[in-house]
Design an enzyme around this catalytic site. Structure first.
Site, mmCIF file in Angstrom:
data_model
loop_
_atom_site.group_PDB
_atom_site.id
_atom_site.type_symbol
_atom_site.label_atom_id
_atom_site.label_comp_id
_atom_site.label_asym_id
_atom_site.label_seq_id
_atom_site.Cartn_x
_atom_site.Cartn_y
_atom_site.Cartn_z
ATOM 1 C CE LYS A 80 -4.470 1.003 0.480
ATOM 2 N NZ LYS A 80 -5.612 0.263 -0.058
ATOM 3 N N GLY A 178 -21.601 5.331 4.005
ATOM 4 C CA GLY A 178 -20.697 5.727 2.921
ATOM 5 C C GLY A 178 -21.264 5.315 1.580
ATOM 6 N N GLY A 180 -20.741 5.527 -1.620
ATOM 7 C CA GLY A 180 -19.774 5.851 -2.677
ATOM 8 C C GLY A 180 -19.592 4.687 -3.635
ATOM 9 C CG ASN A 181 -16.540 4.896 -6.548
ATOM 10 O OD1 ASN A 181 -17.454 5.197 -7.316
ATOM 11 N ND2 ASN A 181 -15.443 5.613 -6.433
ATOM 12 C CB VAL A 182 -17.632 0.191 -1.632
ATOM 13 C CG1 VAL A 182 -18.038 -1.145 -1.007
ATOM 14 C CG2 VAL A 182 -16.167 0.159 -2.053
ATOM 15 N N GLY A 183 -20.470 1.476 -1.708
ATOM 16 C CA GLY A 183 -21.821 1.469 -1.142
ATOM 17 C C GLY A 183 -22.932 1.436 -2.189
#
Ligand code: NAD
Length: 369
Positions: A80, A178, A180-183
């Site tokens: 990471k 959240g 967003g792109n996952v939620g």
């Protein structure tokens, strides 16, 4: 002596193998790279850009990638990096290109997108180093956020986990922290299985309607106005009040450590699928388990993004990425939860045990590189 102890404070039997601080004095670019373990192959892991990113955060996320990649059976280790900068105010292309030149010779690390970076950032990294995943379609990439790869896997994970707590997905209530792109894709894919979204949050607040929120309308409003709180047919609550909502399924899909010992007792759910990385502290996870709330850990549930990234890196197609995401996450969730319920253990400890055993087996085949 004191310094040495500090440097190696977090090392254990599998890593981290390299911790690199980058500083480019002309532009002031500062970054941290952690290559945790490369026994299974070159490490894949995201590049996070945030003004407050710390070594400890990068180190924990790098370890999570080692576990996630080995669990998913990918020929990749975990790493990471964190660029210490505000993505909203810096010249992003310049910062990313400078960072990429700094890691050009770190061949065992393949960068991907993470919070604060995107496909365009990866295109710059690729231009500088010839190594990156999560590339734009024009460069042969599979746009993992556009296809909702991680949310897709999260929904499949919930579909397996429900068996262990006798939860019928048809009519089950869902809350997402959240949006967003996952939620967003998690909500969409779970709705296809009959689940009803009753609450969703972002950094500005929470929207709640016990009768259900219209997911497509909520996505439209979020994209148009920047916040779920502008959705009309619901009650607006504070961001943190989301955790108080009584629900069947809770998906934390935003920041690290949102549920901790300080607030885990307010959580009122039957099943938690960790969409975000490290969204719950380990002791809070144990406390939730003691209360009969099943928590599926991040690196088992949210591997869809990195599976897609790996398929892209090795020249595969979008449909192969989705197939592999579904099969891998379903198989791993079942293996984990069979063990948890048969041996009466905690999900994270058990998942870490499975992942570490696989890493150690891989390490037996490799000389240190
Ligand atoms: P994103 O930026 O697209 O979405 C995050 C959402 O969370 C945004 O809507 C934001 O407003 C909201 N948010 C921010 N702070 C919040 C808070 N305190 N409370 C509630 N909501 C808040 O990010 P993403 O790509 O969806 O990633 C979310 C998490 O999932 C991160 O931890 C990321 O590392 C992890 N993750 C992402 C992927 C992926 O494929 N995108 C894969 C694996 C893990």
């Amino acid at each position: 002596m004191e310094i040495d102890e500090q440097i190696f404070e977090f090392t254990d039997d599998i890593g981290p193998e390299k911790i690199i601080h980058l500083y480019e004095p002309r532009t002031g670019m500062k970054a941290i790279v952690v290559v945790d373990n490369v026994a299974a192959g070159p490490a894949i892991g995201g590049v996070r850009m945030a003004p407050d990113v710390t070594l400890n955060e990068v180190r924990r996320l790098a370890r999570a990638m080692t576990y996630k990649n080995i669990m998913a059976g990918l020929p990749h280790g975990g790493g990471k990096s964190g660029i210490i900068a505000d993505p909203k105010t810096v010249n992003k292309e310049q910062v990313i290109r400078t960072f990429a030149r700094g890691i050009k010779n770190l061949l065992e690390y393949i960068p991907g997108p993470d919070m604060g970076t995107d496909e365009a950032s990866m295109a710059y990294v690729y231009d500088e180093t010839s190594r990156a995943v999560g590339l734009p379609r024009e460069l042969g990439g599979i746009p993992l956020d556009e296809i909702g790869a991680t949310g897709y896997g999260v929904a499949e994970c919930a579909d397996v986990a429900r068996d262990y707590i006798n939860l019928d997905l048809n009519g089950a209530r869902l809350v997402i922290e959240g949006f967003g792109n996952v939620g967003k894709p998690a909500a969409r894919f779970l709705a296809e299985k009959g689940v009803i979204l009753i609450g969703a949050s972002d950094s500005k607040g929470t929207i709640f309607n016990s009768k259900g929120l219209n997911i497509e309308e909520l996505i439209r409003i979020k994209e148009l106005t920047g916040s779920v709180t502008n959705y009309k047919d619901g009650e607006v609550l504070t961001t943190t009040d989301l955790l108080l909502i009584n629900t069947d399924i809770l998906i934390p899909a935003a920041r690290p450590d949102v549920i901790s010992d300080a607030n885990s007792d307010v959580v009122d759910a039957k099943l938690i699928i960790e969409g975000a990385n490290i969204p719950i502290t380990e002791s809070a996870e144990r406390a939730l388990h003691e209360r009969g709330i099943l928590v599926v850990p991040d690196f088992v549930a949210n591997a869809g993004g990195v599976i897609t990234a790996s398929v892209e890196y090795h020249g595969g197609t979008e449909s192969l990425a989705l197939d592999r995401t579904k099969n891998t996450i379903r198989r791993n969730t079942k293996e984990l939860l069979d063990k948890v319920y048969n041996e009466k253990t905690y999900p994270r400890e058990t998942a870490v045990g499975i992942a570490k055993e696989r890493v150690k087996k891989a390490m037996k085949f490799r000389e240190w590189m």
